[in-house]
Enzyme design. Sequence first.
Site, PDB file in Angstrom:
ATOM      1  N   HIS A  60      -2.899 -12.388   1.969  1.00 22.80           N
ATOM      2  CA  HIS A  60      -2.591 -12.508   3.626  1.00 22.80           C
ATOM      3  C   HIS A  60      -3.099 -13.889   3.944  1.00 22.80           C
ATOM      4  CE1 HIS A  60      -6.073 -10.112   3.261  1.00 22.80           C
ATOM      5  NE2 HIS A  60      -5.338  -8.980   3.161  1.00 22.80           N
TER       6      HIS A  60
ATOM      7  N   HIS B  96       0.869  -1.240  -0.021  1.00 22.96           N
ATOM      8  CA  HIS B  96       0.008   0.117   0.095  1.00 22.96           C
ATOM      9  C   HIS B  96       0.983   1.263   0.093  1.00 22.96           C
ATOM     10  CE1 HIS B  96      -3.612  -2.434   0.670  1.00 22.96           C
ATOM     11  NE2 HIS B  96      -3.007  -3.128   1.484  1.00 22.96           N
ATOM     12  N   LEU B  97       1.020   2.156  -1.241  1.00 19.42           N
ATOM     13  CA  LEU B  97       1.896   3.152  -1.235  1.00 19.42           C
ATOM     14  C   LEU B  97       0.878   4.544  -0.907  1.00 19.42           C
ATOM     15  CD1 LEU B  97       3.980   2.183  -4.448  1.00 19.42           C
ATOM     16  CD2 LEU B  97       4.854   2.282  -2.033  1.00 19.42           C
TER      17      LEU B  97
ATOM     18  N   ASN C  42      -6.477   0.423  -3.530  1.00 25.18           N
ATOM     19  CA  ASN C  42      -7.435   1.010  -2.684  1.00 25.18           C
ATOM     20  C   ASN C  42      -6.906   2.725  -2.024  1.00 25.18           C
ATOM     21  OD1 ASN C  42      -5.231   0.102  -1.046  1.00 25.18           O
ATOM     22  ND2 ASN C  42      -6.672  -0.258   0.875  1.00 25.18           N
TER      23      ASN C  42
ATOM     24  N   HIS D  68      -0.187   3.793   7.878  1.00 25.56           N
ATOM     25  CA  HIS D  68      -1.046   4.845   8.536  1.00 25.56           C
ATOM     26  C   HIS D  68      -0.589   5.850   9.236  1.00 25.56           C
ATOM     27  CE1 HIS D  68      -4.396   2.227   7.356  1.00 25.56           C
ATOM     28  NE2 HIS D  68      -3.978   1.350   7.690  1.00 25.56           N
TER      29      HIS D  68
ATOM     30  N   ASP E 203       1.767  -6.954   2.740  1.00 19.95           N
ATOM     31  CA  ASP E 203       0.740  -6.104   2.949  1.00 19.95           C
ATOM     32  C   ASP E 203       1.329  -4.786   3.814  1.00 19.95           C
ATOM     33  OD1 ASP E 203      -1.596  -5.056   3.450  1.00 19.95           O
ATOM     34  OD2 ASP E 203      -2.335  -6.712   5.049  1.00 19.95           O
TER      35      ASP E 203
HETATM   36  C1  NCD Z   1      -4.658  -2.546   4.375  1.00 19.86           C
HETATM   37  C2  NCD Z   1      -4.883  -1.090   4.327  1.00 19.86           C
HETATM   38  O1  NCD Z   1      -4.613  -0.516   5.335  1.00 19.86           O
HETATM   39  O2  NCD Z   1      -5.048  -0.755   3.276  1.00 19.86           O
HETATM   40  N1  NCD Z   1      -4.980  -2.928   5.892  1.00 19.86           N
HETATM   41  C3  NCD Z   1      -4.669  -4.260   6.511  1.00 19.86           C
HETATM   42  O3  NCD Z   1      -4.983  -4.296   7.722  1.00 19.86           O
HETATM   43  N2  NCD Z   1      -4.052  -5.128   6.025  1.00 19.86           N
HETATM   44  C4  NCD Z   1      -5.919  -3.396   3.756  1.00 19.86           C
HETATM   45  C5  NCD Z   1      -5.601  -4.656   3.447  1.00 19.86           C
HETATM   46  O4  NCD Z   1      -4.640  -5.194   3.340  1.00 19.86           O
HETATM   47  O5  NCD Z   1      -6.465  -5.460   3.767  1.00 19.86           O
HETATM   48 ZN    ZN Z   2      -6.323  -7.039   2.565  1.00 23.07          ZN
END
Ligand code: NCD
Ligand code: ZN
Length: 427
Positions: A233, A60-61, A92, A310, A306
Amino acid sequence: MTTSSGSLLITGARLADGTSTDLYISDGVLADPASAPAGVERIDADGVLALPGLVDLHTHLRQPGREDAETVASGTAAAARGGYTCVHAMANTDPVTDTAEAAEYVQALGERDGHCQVRVVGAVTRGLGGAELAELGLMAASSAGVRVFSDDGRCVDDSLVMRRALTYVKSFDGVVAQHSQDPRLAGPGACCHESEYSGRLGLPGWPSQAESVIVARDVQLAELTGSRLHVCHVSTAESVDVVRWAKARGIRVTAEVTPHHLLLDTPLVSDYDTTFKVNPPLRTAEHLEAVREGLADGTIDSVGTDHAPHARQDKDHPFDVALPGMLGLEQALAVVVDVMVNTGRMDWPTLVERMSAAPARIGRVVGQGRPLVVGEPANLVLVDPSARGVVDGAASASRARNNPYHGRDLPDPVVATIWKGGVTYRR
Ligand code: NCD
Ligand code: ZN
């Protein structure tokens, strides 16, 4: 973006299979070391392993939309520190990567700012809404050349939509990467593995079957359509069993496990530290054992980080309200070395298969995950197998600080990362 791009001679490295070699990099490609000119820049790699650069299918970048949490530049810098030469940017974002234009935009960001290759993941459904298919074909045909499609963060829970997505991506050899979470069994509030811990802590439970029932449905849809499914995952023993069954039947399914689901367990959430809130949740010892075994025997094909950065304000909340997700790129190799290699469960060639070759194949990435032989692109990581250290989360290249390994004693394997012949990280 690389820090150097000329010629480089790496002397005395060992390959994953134990053979000793010199590696000469010229014009971004591995060349014959005998042709290296005198006076060429050198790295002495005595005692160091040279492995193909790592490839992540699940990153997630956060760009566009949440540049306060991560950007393509900061996330790929973290990737380079972790030994990665290619990451797949999850869809996302805000806006969601669900059109050819959006995919080309992320592709362009990767080309401009990336410290490694950025492959674009396209959404399966418009706006991750789960109802209408996104522009799958146009994203595949775009300059981003999308092959991996995922609504990750959300589950494609409608069986007919999932069937249609699998059917559609088959026409261009794509793969649907599913976030397996039954939205009824594990609703939006579910945040702790359903167990004695969720009961005692008063946190809404997320039973392991909320994952495995979706995996069981999806492998059957993959069989029905003859298409490729990738299970994101995997965190439970039941999911490992289902994937093992599906592979034995010849179903085209691949799976990944995260570093955190290999190492971290449910009791870590006991003091409500939201760093440890993640989807799927951290599981108990028997599940950790099952995913380790699955990764060792190849039921689980790959490690996906993953990496989920945040911003602090999204984690500074009561446990059930904070956003789920944790960092992963910088310590993924360290965790796999600690849990799998140093315990004798896995050898180095198998680690290369799980962290580089398999994810490159699943994502249909050209020039990554390749053996380090003359003529191949110079994408590699130099690894010191014995170095250790205490993880300092504050030293991260990521913009975010939700590092679940902060303060832990772990291997510290990455000595240098080289992408397209340029050094993207050096300790
Ligand atoms: C991921 C996210 O923050 O985008 N969060 C997570 O808890 N793994 C989304 C995801 O990989 O399901
Ligand atoms: Zn996920």
